[in-house]
Scaffold this active site. Structure first.
Site, PDB file in Angstrom:
ATOM      1  N   HIS A  15       0.831  -1.203   0.000  1.00  0.00           N
ATOM      2  CA  HIS A  15       0.000   0.000   0.000  1.00  0.00           C
ATOM      3  C   HIS A  15       0.869   1.258   0.000  1.00  0.00           C
ATOM      4  CE1 HIS A  15      -3.665   2.349   1.181  1.00  0.00           C
ATOM      5  NE2 HIS A  15      -2.733   3.144   1.704  1.00  0.00           N
ATOM      6  N   GLU A  16       1.801   1.330   0.937  1.00  0.00           N
ATOM      7  CA  GLU A  16       2.633   2.524   1.038  1.00  0.00           C
ATOM      8  C   GLU A  16       3.585   2.633  -0.149  1.00  0.00           C
ATOM      9  OE1 GLU A  16       1.680   4.642   3.017  1.00  0.00           O
ATOM     10  OE2 GLU A  16       0.429   3.364   4.295  1.00  0.00           O
ATOM     11  N   HIS A  49       1.854   4.521  -2.860  1.00  0.00           N
ATOM     12  CA  HIS A  49       1.963   5.968  -2.658  1.00  0.00           C
ATOM     13  C   HIS A  49       3.330   6.466  -3.120  1.00  0.00           C
ATOM     14  CE1 HIS A  49      -1.780   6.798  -0.620  1.00  0.00           C
ATOM     15  NE2 HIS A  49      -1.542   5.936   0.349  1.00  0.00           N
ATOM     16  N   GLU A  59      -4.785   7.529  -3.303  1.00  0.00           N
ATOM     17  CA  GLU A  59      -5.177   6.252  -2.699  1.00  0.00           C
ATOM     18  C   GLU A  59      -5.478   5.198  -3.758  1.00  0.00           C
ATOM     19  OE1 GLU A  59      -4.821   5.316   0.254  1.00  0.00           O
ATOM     20  OE2 GLU A  59      -4.503   7.230   1.272  1.00  0.00           O
TER      21      GLU A  59
END
Length: 264
Positions: free
Chosen positions: A26-27, A30, A58
Site C-alpha cells: 500500500h505505502e 503511494h 489512494e
C-alpha cells in the site's frame, strides 16, 4: 484447502504476515506515485508537479495492495520467494491456498486489516461519525458509544475496547477530518483504471505471474503520474476510461473475487 476455508487466513492474520505485506505494498503504491510526478525541471514547485487528489493517490496504493497483491497471479510469483524467506511454514501451501486465504471475507475490527468486501463499511462508519461531530449532533465524549453501536450494526461484531474501536486510526489525532472517504474513492478509481489497464495490457496477468511489473508501472507513470495536477480527478478518470467515476467496476471486481474464493 477448499474454497472458503479460513484456517490459513486465521493463522497468518494472527502472525501479522499479510498485514505487513499489504501495508508495505500500500505505502509503496503511494511512493511510486510521488516518484512518478514531474518534480524536476521546469515544473518544479508548481501544481503540475503535485498529485491530483487524495482519491487518486489512494487509487495507486489500493491498486498495488489489492488488485495486484491479492491476485492469484501475484501469489504464483510471490509464494516461492515467501517460502524461501519464511522457511517450512509455507512449504505445504500452494498459490491457490494463499490467494484464497488473503481474500476471505470476514468482518474484523481493524480497518487496515479488513478484507476488500467489508473495507468500505469501515470508511462509511468513520465518515458518518465525522459529519456528526462537525455538525455538533454528536459530542466527542459520546463518540466511543456511538462508534460501538454503529459498528455492531454495520459489521455484526462487538467492539471489545477503544483500542480496537474509535482510537485505532491516527487520522483524527492528526486533525485529518474528511480523509477517510479518499480510501473508498481510491478503491473506485483503482477498479475503473484496472479495467482499462487490462484492456490495454492484454497479458498483464502473465506478466505479474512472471514477476514483471514494468508495463503496469509504465502505464501508471505515463497516464496518471506524469500529468501531475494538470487535470481534475474526475476529468482524468473520464479521459482514461471513457466514463465518469462509477461503482460498477469495483462491484465487478469484488464479485469476481468472491466467485474465485467461494466458488459461487
Amino acid at each position: 484447502m477448499a474454497p472458503g476455508d479460513t484456517r490459513l487466513t486465521t493463522r497468518y492474520r494472527d502472525e501479522k504476515f499479510t498485514d505487513a505485506l499489504y501495508g508495505t505494498m500500500h505505502e509503496a503504491g503511494h511512493g511510486l506515485y510521488e516518484q512518478g510526478l514531474p518534480k524536476m525541471g521546469e515544473f518544479y514547485g508548481t501544481p503540475l508537479a503535485d498529485d491530483i487528489s487524495l482519491g487518486i493517490h489512494e487509487s495507486q496504493s489500493r491498486m498495488w495492495e489489492n488488485l495486484v497483491g491479492r491476485s492469484l497471479a501475484f501469489w504464483e510469483w510471490a509464494l516461492p520467494h515467501a517460502q524461501r524467506v519464511m522457511g517450512s511454514g509455507l512449504e505445504r501451501y500452494t498459490p491457490v491456498d494463499l490467494f484464497r486465504a488473503v481474500n476471505i471475507v470476514s468482518p474484523s475490527h481493524i480497518r487496515v486489516e479488513a478484507d476488500e468486501a467489508t473495507y468500505n463499511l469501515h470508511v462509511m462508519l468513520r465518515f458518518e461519525l465525522e459529519r456528526a461531530l462537525v455538525s455538533g449532533s454528536l459530542k466527542v465524549r459520546d463518540l466511543p458509544g456511538e462508534w460501538n453501536r454503529r459498528f455492531k450494526d454495520y459489521l455484526g461484531i462487538e467492539v471489545p475496547d477503544d483500542k480496537r474501536g474509535c482510537l485505532q486510526d491516527v487520522h483524527w489525532s492528526f486533525g485529518l477530518i474528511g480523509y477517510f472517504p479518499t480510501y473508498t474513492l481510491g478503491n473506485l478509481y483503482a477498479a475503473q483504471f484496472w479495467e482499462t489497464i487490462r484492456g490495454q495490457i492484454t497479458d498483464l496477468e502473465a506478466q505479474i505471474r512472471a514477476g514483471s511489473f514494468a508495463a503496469l508501472k509504465g502505464w501508471l507513470n505515463t497516464n496518471i503520474h506524469a500529468h501531475g495536477r494538470r487535470y481534475r480527478a474526475g476529468d482524468l478518470c473520464k479521459m482514461l476510461t471513457g466514463r465518469p467515476l462509477e461503482a460498477d467496476p469495483l462491484m465487478r471486481h469484488l464479485e469476481a473475487r468472491a466467485r474465485a474464493v467461494y466458488g459461487v
